[in-house]
Every structure is written in structure tokens, then in C-alpha cells.
Design an enzyme around this catalytic site. Sequence first.
Site, PDB file in Angstrom:
ATOM      1  CE  LYS A 187      -2.875   4.558   1.392  1.00 61.91           C
ATOM      2  NZ  LYS A 187      -2.060   5.681   1.881  1.00 61.91           N
ATOM      3  CB  SER A 188      -8.115   2.638  -4.719  1.00 61.93           C
ATOM      4  OG  SER A 188      -7.942   1.554  -3.865  1.00 61.93           O
TER       5      SER A 188
END
Length: 451
Positions: free
Chosen positions: A203-204
Site C-alpha cells: 500500500k502507499s
Amino acid sequence: MSELALFGGKPAVTYVGTGKNDGTDMFKWPIITKEDEDAVLEVLRRGGMSGTDVTKEFEKEFAAWVGAKYALGTCNGTAALHAAMFGVGLGRGDEVICPSITYWASCTAATTLGATVVFADIDPMTLCLDPKKLESKITDRTKAIIVVHYMGYPADMDPIMEIAKKHNIKVIEDVSHAQGGLYKGRKVGTIGDVAAMSLMAGKSFAIGEGGILHTDNLEIYERAIAFGTYERFGADIQTEYLKPLTGLPLGGYKHRMHQLSSACGRVQLKYYDERCAEIRKAMNYFWDLLEGVPGVRAHRVDESTGSDMSGWYAAHGLYVPEELEGLSVTRFCEALRAEGFPTSPGVNAALHTHAVFNTADVYNDGKPTRIAFADRDVREMDKDLEVSEIIGSRTYSIPWFKKFDKEVIEQYANAVKKVCANYKELLADDPGNPPRLGGWHFFNHSAKKAN
Ligand SMILES: *Cc1c(COP(=O)(O)O)cnc(C)c1O
């Protein structure tokens, strides 16, 4: 000879990365420095992996950053969502509305609570829940709506909250794709009743396996603790009806966050906003270069409204085949890949078409699990999820730029321009699209070995 690399021309992209996760590579993520390593090693060396001290610090810092009263770390995003569902009171026979285009963890655990998932359609431009398609899905049994800020795009929360308030329904925000993002100047995750998200390595906001939920509602927070965090389900619980139950997890689940993750999370949080700002600069530059190119459109929000794409997780583009004489996105992607532009067609496949939501009797109820406690058959035979069903043929993945390096970004934009300009050469051997595009879990999160 053709200009297209697919037919022997020179590939548009010549970029070769460093392969290092120290911030020098255009794509390598997350950025890990000595500070992350030291924080993780400190926990490892003192044997604090299963403790809660570091996680509680991380929760405090995360809650302050997002502007929420309470935060609870979990072992993954799936657990955070599960606890949030229990938190809002979802149970037997209740209905929960969720977009069909999302990762399965947004809603699948609802079936373990005996709830029925009702899918709603998405908007073809935002790829998020379409508020116009929402109200018709609400019944007396609807307890909650799960909103996903899909691929960083903030879902249109104002009309969604208005509908939810009108019908007295709770809103769970799945922020797995949009940590730190803004919707009209407000942090996503703070608009609904509770937010839950993944912080896994792809994920970011990437800290390893881990998740977190946050809310301003004490009862939701304490119910989430009660569900899967028994070691914190004790004397300081304030919700009266939970007090006699403390000590054992009501759900029978163990959701504790691993402290190698929370240690990493505390360091990542310090640099997250700054790193995401750089990503947005890079991604916006890429899309600015492609404004007006027939066949392609950006999947991005207008930042002048005070909204943003946060960390631009799993960047995708919108594809408009009508502007390229119907060229399939499958063929389009094939030509792009030959240019050195890694891409594949589609987004997550529509959940309402999967057997788990149609035929599977997971718990031996003698009927499909999804409707085991329902008063009607909600399975989407009504075909009113038409955008979800075709969106795979109108989307494709985009390289996720982490650095604002104009020259490199221009190479990738030129690849798209070149394929669009020469699309006629691709029409003859276009195999068309397969019956289903996109997968159930097709994002490739397996990290390549660092050099
Ligand atoms: C990744 C993801 C999750 C699940 O999180 P895990 O940490 O993998 O359990 C939930 N919802 C969405 C939208 C996701 O992309």
C-alpha cells in the site's frame, strides 16, 4: 518500419532503476532508511514483538495525524475492517452495502457475522461508489455502508453521508488505498463513523502486515477492541454492556498488531506526507502531459476542490476505446508493454460475479452463505451493476511514480502518446478482450530483490 516497439520500433521507455529502496529508484517502495531499521531492530532485540507498547504509541500518533479520537492497530487491514463491521453493530440478518469493484476484504468478513452483502455500482470516472446508485439499495435491514476510496480517489462523501443520515445507517470508510488523502479539505476516514484500512507492504502507507481503524465514537472503538483485542479488553472499558464480558475476545479472533510493523509505522508516518506530496507531483505531471490525447483519461480528482489522490495507490488510467475505433484495452496494453511501459488491463474483478458471493455455503447453513440470514435473495440477478461489469475493459494500470523526475516521466507519457497516435496499426490483429478482465487479487505485491 513502424514506430511502435510491438512491430520493431524503438521502445519509448529506456529508464533503468537503481532497484534500491533508499529513495533513489522511481518505483521501489516503501522507502526504508536506517531509522526504520533501527526502530525495528530495537523491538526485535528486546523481544518486544508481541507487546503493545510501540503499537499504542503508533496509534496515538496516527490518531493525531488523521484527527481522530481513537485508533486501534490490527494484524492486517482485513482484521481492521472485520472489527469495524462488528464495531458498528453489524450482525445476523443485517445488510451491508459495498461497491462491487474493490478488494474482497472490504466486505467479505461481513458474512462471518451473519450479515448479507448487497453490492452497489461504481461511478465510471471516479471508480468509487456511485451515490446515485446507493439509495435504491437501502432496505429496513441496511445497517451499514462500506465506502472505498478506490485507488486513491476520494469517494463522494457528501451525498453518501446525507443518504446515510437520512436512513440512520452507519458508514465505514475503507481507506486502504488513500491513507492521508483529502476530500474537500477533510481527511478521508474522518467523515464516516469509522475508518479501517490496510497498511500492508504494497500500500502507499506501507509498514508490513498491519492495519488500523480509527473513529471518534467510543462505543465503536470499544466494540472493535472487544471483538479481537482481548489483552486490551479490560478494566478501562467504559461501555456498560461490555464490562461484564471483558477478558475474552467476543469474536474469538486475535487481531493484535505485530510490533515490528508498528515500529516501522512510527517512522514511516513522519515522512509519509512529504513522500506522498512528491508522488502527487509526479503522477499529476504524467497526466498533465496526456491531457487531450484521444483514448486516454486520467483517473484523478480535481485538486482545486481541496481533494487529492493521497499516495495514488495502484494508479490506473481510464480508457476510451470509442476514440480509437474500438481498439481493445488488451491490445492497447500489449503495445504499451512493448514500449517498456508495464501495464495490464482492468481493475479488481466485480465481486458480485464470484462464486463466494453466489453459490458457496461456507458454514453449512444449507443455503448460500451470503443470504443465509437474509429475508430475500439479494444476489445481483437484476443486472443493475452495469458499470462494475464493464469497467475492466475501460481501465488499465499505470506505473506508480514515486519521484518527480520529469525526464523519466516524459518517457512513460511518450509511450502512451505513441501507442495512441499509431493505434490504427493495432486494429488488424486485435484479439479483443477476454470475457473477464482484472482479477480477484491481481496487484503484484511481491517485492523484487533489492540490489
Ligand atoms: C489491501 C486491502 C484490504 C485488506 O488489507 P490486508 O492488510 O491485506 O488484510 C482491504 N481493502 C482494500 C480496498 C484493500 O486494497
